[in-house]
Each structure stands twice: as C-alpha cells, then as structure tokens.
Design a protein around this motif. Structure first.
Motif, PDB file in Angstrom:
ATOM      1  N   ASP A   1      25.638  21.363  12.282  1.00  0.00           N
ATOM      2  CA  ASP A   1      25.047  20.962  10.996  1.00  0.00           C
ATOM      3  C   ASP A   1      23.541  20.844  11.189  1.00  0.00           C
ATOM      4  OD1 ASP A   1      27.565  20.618   9.908  1.00  0.00           O
ATOM      5  OD2 ASP A   1      27.511  18.431   9.918  1.00  0.00           O
ATOM      6  N   ILE A   2      22.786  21.327  10.215  1.00  0.00           N
ATOM      7  CA  ILE A   2      21.323  21.254  10.278  1.00  0.00           C
ATOM      8  C   ILE A   2      20.799  20.665   8.967  1.00  0.00           C
ATOM      9  CG2 ILE A   2      19.189  22.656  10.315  1.00  0.00           C
ATOM     10  CD1 ILE A   2      20.598  22.691  13.044  1.00  0.00           C
ATOM     11  N   ILE A   3      19.877  19.724   9.074  1.00  0.00           N
ATOM     12  CA  ILE A   3      19.165  19.243   7.879  1.00  0.00           C
ATOM     13  C   ILE A   3      17.745  19.786   7.954  1.00  0.00           C
ATOM     14  CG2 ILE A   3      18.265  17.246   6.633  1.00  0.00           C
ATOM     15  CD1 ILE A   3      20.629  15.635   7.672  1.00  0.00           C
TER      16      ILE A   3
ATOM     17  N   ARG B   1      19.202   9.875  -0.469  1.00  0.00           N
ATOM     18  CA  ARG B   1      20.407   9.163  -0.894  1.00  0.00           C
ATOM     19  C   ARG B   1      20.084   7.693  -1.101  1.00  0.00           C
ATOM     20  NH1 ARG B   1      23.996  11.139  -3.176  1.00  0.00           N
ATOM     21  NH2 ARG B   1      22.072  11.598  -4.213  1.00  0.00           N
TER      22      ARG B   1
ATOM     23  N   ARG C   1      19.410   9.488  15.492  1.00  0.00           N
ATOM     24  CA  ARG C   1      20.573  10.183  16.050  1.00  0.00           C
ATOM     25  C   ARG C   1      20.903   9.739  17.485  1.00  0.00           C
ATOM     26  NH1 ARG C   1      24.493  12.531  13.369  1.00  0.00           N
ATOM     27  NH2 ARG C   1      24.718  14.235  14.837  1.00  0.00           N
TER      28      ARG C   1
ATOM     29  N   VAL D   1      27.324   8.124   4.156  1.00  0.00           N
ATOM     30  CA  VAL D   1      28.740   7.993   4.516  1.00  0.00           C
ATOM     31  C   VAL D   1      29.150   6.577   4.970  1.00  0.00           C
ATOM     32  CG1 VAL D   1      30.546   8.832   6.093  1.00  0.00           C
ATOM     33  CG2 VAL D   1      29.060  10.458   4.923  1.00  0.00           C
TER      34      VAL D   1
ATOM     35  N   TYR E   1      19.520   9.216   7.119  1.00  0.00           N
ATOM     36  CA  TYR E   1      19.629   9.975   5.868  1.00  0.00           C
ATOM     37  C   TYR E   1      20.980   9.814   5.183  1.00  0.00           C
ATOM     38  CZ  TYR E   1      21.886  12.652   9.512  1.00  0.00           C
ATOM     39  OH  TYR E   1      22.672  12.986  10.581  1.00  0.00           O
ATOM     40  N   CYS E   2      21.943   9.162   5.846  1.00  0.00           N
ATOM     41  CA  CYS E   2      23.351   9.378   5.488  1.00  0.00           C
ATOM     42  C   CYS E   2      23.978   8.243   4.694  1.00  0.00           C
ATOM     43  CB  CYS E   2      24.143   9.616   6.756  1.00  0.00           C
ATOM     44  SG  CYS E   2      25.840  10.103   6.420  1.00  0.00           S
TER      45      CYS E   2
ATOM     46  N   SER F   1      18.311  15.608   1.313  1.00  0.00           N
ATOM     47  CA  SER F   1      18.453  15.063  -0.037  1.00  0.00           C
ATOM     48  C   SER F   1      18.388  13.534   0.056  1.00  0.00           C
ATOM     49  CB  SER F   1      19.814  15.551  -0.571  1.00  0.00           C
ATOM     50  OG  SER F   1      20.199  14.878  -1.730  1.00  0.00           O
TER      51      SER F   1
ATOM     52  N   PHE G   1      21.534  22.485   5.194  1.00  0.00           N
ATOM     53  CA  PHE G   1      21.185  22.043   3.840  1.00  0.00           C
ATOM     54  C   PHE G   1      19.802  21.447   3.838  1.00  0.00           C
ATOM     55  CE2 PHE G   1      25.803  21.916   3.784  1.00  0.00           C
ATOM     56  CZ  PHE G   1      26.082  22.522   2.568  1.00  0.00           C
TER      57      PHE G   1
ATOM     58  N   GLN H   1      21.540  18.668  13.813  1.00  0.00           N
ATOM     59  CA  GLN H   1      20.677  18.155  12.720  1.00  0.00           C
ATOM     60  C   GLN H   1      19.238  18.657  12.799  1.00  0.00           C
ATOM     61  OE1 GLN H   1      22.611  17.107  10.611  1.00  0.00           O
ATOM     62  NE2 GLN H   1      24.179  15.800  11.476  1.00  0.00           N
TER      63      GLN H   1
ATOM     64  N   ARG I   1      25.089  14.595  -0.673  1.00  0.00           N
ATOM     65  CA  ARG I   1      23.806  15.078  -1.206  1.00  0.00           C
ATOM     66  C   ARG I   1      23.826  14.901  -2.719  1.00  0.00           C
ATOM     67  NH1 ARG I   1      24.916  18.167   3.207  1.00  0.00           N
ATOM     68  NH2 ARG I   1      26.619  19.082   2.023  1.00  0.00           N
TER      69      ARG I   1
HETATM   70  N1  SAH Z   1      29.982  12.533  10.609  1.00  0.00           N
HETATM   71  C1  SAH Z   1      29.476  13.822  10.638  1.00  0.00           C
HETATM   72  C2  SAH Z   1      28.781  14.299   9.382  1.00  0.00           C
HETATM   73  C3  SAH Z   1      29.224  13.892   8.052  1.00  0.00           C
HETATM   74  S1  SAH Z   1      28.173  14.363   6.756  1.00  0.00           S
HETATM   75  C4  SAH Z   1      28.449  13.891  11.747  1.00  0.00           C
HETATM   76  O1  SAH Z   1      27.787  12.936  12.059  1.00  0.00           O
HETATM   77  O2  SAH Z   1      28.254  14.960  12.244  1.00  0.00           O
HETATM   78  C5  SAH Z   1      28.060  16.103   7.003  1.00  0.00           C
HETATM   79  C6  SAH Z   1      26.677  16.612   7.150  1.00  0.00           C
HETATM   80  O3  SAH Z   1      25.962  16.448   5.949  1.00  0.00           O
HETATM   81  C7  SAH Z   1      25.805  15.936   8.187  1.00  0.00           C
HETATM   82  O4  SAH Z   1      26.054  16.378   9.483  1.00  0.00           O
HETATM   83  C8  SAH Z   1      24.420  16.285   7.723  1.00  0.00           C
HETATM   84  O5  SAH Z   1      23.974  17.487   8.285  1.00  0.00           O
HETATM   85  C9  SAH Z   1      24.596  16.456   6.220  1.00  0.00           C
HETATM   86  N2  SAH Z   1      23.925  15.368   5.485  1.00  0.00           N
HETATM   87  C10 SAH Z   1      24.251  14.071   5.489  1.00  0.00           C
HETATM   88  N3  SAH Z   1      23.393  13.381   4.703  1.00  0.00           N
HETATM   89  C11 SAH Z   1      22.503  14.268   4.210  1.00  0.00           C
HETATM   90  C12 SAH Z   1      21.375  14.162   3.351  1.00  0.00           C
HETATM   91  N4  SAH Z   1      20.975  12.988   2.875  1.00  0.00           N
HETATM   92  N5  SAH Z   1      20.707  15.285   3.055  1.00  0.00           N
HETATM   93  C13 SAH Z   1      21.101  16.496   3.540  1.00  0.00           C
HETATM   94  N6  SAH Z   1      22.145  16.644   4.350  1.00  0.00           N
HETATM   95  C14 SAH Z   1      22.852  15.554   4.696  1.00  0.00           C
END
Ligand code: SAH
Ligand code: SF4
Ligand code: F3S
Length: 452
Positions: free
Chosen positions: A306-308, A342, A280, A168, A165-166, A340, A337, A268, A52
């Motif tokens: 985890d929740i977005i 990215r 997802r 990683v 959104y990610c 956000s 959270f 999520q 984030r």
């Molecule tokens: N590999 C794990 C998560 C890694 S990131 C999985 O898939 O469950 C950890 C958490 O950060 C995610 O599950 C998500 O809820 C949150 N996250 C990732 N990118 C985000 C973003 N752009 N904005 C807000 N939360 C985010």
C-alpha cells in the motif's frame, strides 16, 4: 410488515466483504432471500468504508439514489453498517427517513436479529454501535451447505496502531484477538467442507495475541497450527504491519509448503522522514531488511504493498524515494492512493498539505510504473506450469459450443483463465496449467495435467 428481500452493497476492505458474506448467509438462514435485482429489494444494507473521503461520500450519494429509486414505496428499510456507520451513528436517522438500523463493527453479530425485528415493527429504529469487551463471535451459518474453494477467516478485530493518517482505530475500535481455538475450529470446519485456500484476516495480523484478549497464542504459532490442517492446500494472511512481523513468520515462508509465496506488506512511503511523521515505527532500512529476509526464505516470493502519495509535508524528493524504493523492491502490485484528510486523525492537524494537482501528478507517475511492472511480472509467467485452483466459470463464453472458460487462481493469487471441454465441473478442483499468454491483469493458460 416489510418483505424479507434484501440487497447488500459493500465498500472498503476484505474485512467488510467478509462481514457482508457472513451477513448474507445469516439472513438467508433466517428466511430472508437475496433480491434478484436491486430494484426488487425491500431491505437495503450498505456496508460502508471511511478510510478515504471518496468512499464515505459514496454512502451519502447511494442513500440519495435509494430514496429516488424507491419513491412512493413505504415498504422499504435501509440499514447502514461498517465504518461510516460507526462514525456517524444515529446521525443517519435524522438525514434519511428510510434508515432504521445503524450497526458498527461489533454490532454486526446482532444485526440479523435486529433486522428480524425491524421488518415486523415498522415504527422501530435501532442502533448497534457499542464496542464489546471481547471479540464478538458470530454463529457460523452455512445454510446452503456450499463452501467456496477459497475464503477468509477473521482472526481479530480493530487496530491499536493509530498511524497518523488513519481512521480505522476509531471505526473498528481497539485490537481484540479472537481465541486460537475458535480460529482453528472455523478453519477445520471450512476445510472439512471443501475449502482449500484460506486467508487469515485482520488489520494487523502480526500482532495477533498481543492484546488483552484472545488466549495469548502468537501469530507465528497460530500460522503453524492452521498450516497443519490436512487438506488445506493454500494459506495466506493479510494485513501485515512491517514493524510486527516476527522472524518465525518470515521463516514459515521457507518451511511450510502450503503458505503461499505472496505477501502484502504495506510500505506507505519510501522516505524515512515521512514514515516517521506517519508514525509507522519502521524506517526504510528496516523495511528492506525484512524484504531481504523474506526473499532469502522464499526466493520466488511476490510482494505487494500500500502506498499513500502526498502525505502532508511530502516533497518531490520524498516521493522519488518512494518510487525508487518500490522499483528496487519490485512490487507485484500496489494499492496506491492520494492522501485524504480524515476527521480526528493526527495528520489532519499537520501543516504543509500537498495540493491536489501535485498529488495527482505523483500518483499518476507511481501508477504508470506499477502497471508496467505488473504486466512485466505477468509476462514472466508465460511458459510456466502452475497449479490453478478453479473458482468458477469465467464471464467470457468459451471459444465454441463445446468449450467452456473457467477461472481460478495460481499460488500467487493471480487470476488464470483456461478453456476446457464443456461438461466438466472444475469448481474447487486443482489442475496443472501451462501459461500461454499474459493480459493486463490476468493470465491465459491451457490444461497441462489431470485435475485433482
Ligand atoms: N491495517 C492495514 C491497512 C488498513 S487501511 C495496514 O496497516 O496495512 C488500507 C490502506 O489505506 C492503508 O494501508 C493506507 O495505505 C490507506 N489509507 C489509510 N488511511 C488513508 C488516508 N487517510 N488517506 C489515504 N490513504 C489511506
Ligand atoms: Fe490504520 Fe495503521 Fe492500523 Fe493499518 S496499522 S489500520 S494503517 S492505524
Ligand atoms: Fe474501510 Fe473500515 Fe476497512 S474504513 S478499509 S472498511 S476497516
């Protein structure tokens, strides 16, 4: 020459903290020492997170703080590692004169050698940003010989899922499974040295072995092999993507005694429309089906998630579906959270961004429910007898001079504090404990049997 005295600052997920622990051990085995306070350090290492915007911004403010704190000193070296380093790379060299090493996920394994050179050669700058072909094995240094009672073992690197959104997959690279032989060898060594609780670690452990790397062993097979290790009392794993969880893994919760009854299963969102837009690849019916199967296999299983909140396009009704689903499932804990943006992700390009105020209001409502529910779960433990694995002394002192407060975790991973007579070394031992009181985030208990 720079003094071999370091201070590590870690942000982000368990993978980063596991990486920092390894780096620390590796540096110590090379003759570095950990600074007593940050002010004493000559080598500063930042292990960064960019999931984030906030943790990313923190990196820049910290680098500024280090600059101010060490003003006038020439004998300073700063290394930036982890996900922001992978993203920004050599850009750090232009912005911060003290930064002389940047290393990414796969560069970590050679960061100790690089630091060895950099403290000697003061004009040198190095970057370790390439992704390697295979899982980068690291030497397993436990120079001080002491293994903590509970720890992590990495089983894979990276992620192939590209949720909208990610960031990683960009910062950690493609999924690379480690060979099952190396995983087992590391687990066996740790257990032989006294570790009793292991968490297998990866961005998506359920797809372990399903990439071109590793040796093709499935996660279910690996899980059983690790669970077979004699002396391993507790086994956990994180993180599980719901779309990839196999029935054999679900069943293992019911059949293997040392697999702990707590699972992190990121949901999520509770809205099918949003889940689809997030990419997802499951809907809520499928998610709830997995939850039902898990609870059938292990009725006392605790689920965390985890929740977005506020993903682009999320309406009040979408949010309410998230809240209602979470309430119906009854998550023991959530990492929730605000969405956000990215850089470079698909979601960044989406229209209908939710305003900060609306996001904040929804997040608050979600978190209000969750804290209340977490308290309710902790409260429900009062009166129960649970085995606690002690990790060390609590920060709080004992109630009088003849007593010491110890802390450990129960089988669910909940923190338990117990006051015991002074002088006993409980670290690494199990003991039955009766829970007498629940706090907001932890439990208090008393001795209910002999340690083992
Ligand atoms: N590999 C794990 C998560 C890694 S990131 C999985 O898939 O469950 C950890 C958490 O950060 C995610 O599950 C998500 O809820 C949150 N996250 C990732 N990118 C985000 C973003 N752009 N904005 C807000 N939360 C985010
Ligand atoms: Fe990110 Fe999705 Fe991979 Fe998890 S599975 S790390 S949320 S892309
Ligand atoms: Fe953060 Fe990288 Fe982990 S972005 S959450 S440190 S994988």
């Amino acid at each position: 020459m720079i003094e071999r005295n370091f201070h590590i600052m870690t942000f982000g997920c368990q993978m980063n903290s596991n990486d920092s622990d390894w780096l620390k051990r590796s540096l110590i085995s090379r003759g570095f020492t950990e600074a007593a306070t940050p002010e004493d350090a000559s080598v500063f290492i930042l292990n960064t997170c960019s999931v984030r915007e906030k943790p990313e911004q923190k990196v820049y403010s910290l680098l500024g703080r280090i600059q101010t704190m060490t003003k006038g000193r020439e004998d300073i070296l700063v290394a930036v590692g982890g996900c922001v380093a992978q993203q920004v790379g050599r850009g750090f060299f232009n912005r911060f004169k003290q930064v002389r090493l940047v290393f990414g996920t796969d560069g970590l394994a050679s960061a100790p050698q690089a630091l060895d050179r950099l403290v000697e050669e003061d004009q040198l700058r190095m970057s370790l940003l390439d992704f390697s072909e295979e899982y980068p094995e690291k030497d397993q240094e436990w120079s001080d010989g002491v293994v903590p009672p509970a720890g992590f073992v990495n089983i894979m690197q990276g992620c192939d899922n590209f949720c909208a959104y990610c960031i990683v997959p960009y910062t950690r690279g493609r999924q690379k499974s480690r060979s099952s032989v190396s995983v087992l060898e590391e687990c066996r060594t740790l257990v032989a040295r006294g570790m009793r609780d292991i968490t297998l670690l990866g961005q998506n452990v359920n797809s372990f072995g399903q990439d071109a790397h590793g040796d093709g062993t499935s996660f279910a097979a690996l899980l059983h092999q690790v669970a077979d290790i004699k002396g391993l009392e507790r086994l956990r794993f994180v993180t599980s993507h719901p779309k990839d969880i196999a029935d054999e893994v679900i069943d293992a919760f019911g059949t293997r005694e040392n697999i702990c009854p707590r699972l992190h299963l990121p949901m999520q969102s509770g809205s099918d429309r949003i889940l689809k837009s997030m990419g997802r690849k499951y809907d809520i019916t499928r998610y709830r089906g997995i939850v039902d199967k898990l609870r059938h296999a292990r009725p006392d299983l605790q689920l965390t998630t985890d929740i977005i909140v506020g993903f682009p396009g999320e309406t009040e009704e979408d949010f309410l579906q998230t809240l209602r689903t979470a309430q119906e499932i009854g998550f023991a804990q959530s990492f929730s959270f605000n969405y956000s943006d990215r850089p470079g992700t698909r979601a960044e390009m989406l229209a209908d961004k939710v305003t900060k105020e609306v996001m904040q209001d929804r997040l608050q409502r979600y978190q209000d429910w969750q804290s209340e529910y977490t308290e309710h779960i902790l409260q429900s433990m009062v009166g129960r007898k649970l085995d606690v694995l002690f990790e060390g002394m609590s920060k709080k002192p004992g109630s009088d001079n003849n007593a010491e407060a110890w802390q450990g975790r129960d089988v669910f991973g909940q923190l338990v504090h117990v006051t015991l007579p002074s002088g006993g070394d409980m670290a690494g031992k199990f003991m039955p404990v009766t829970i007498t009181e629940a706090k907001k985030h932890s439990l208090i208990g008393e001795k209910a049997g002999e340690p083992w």
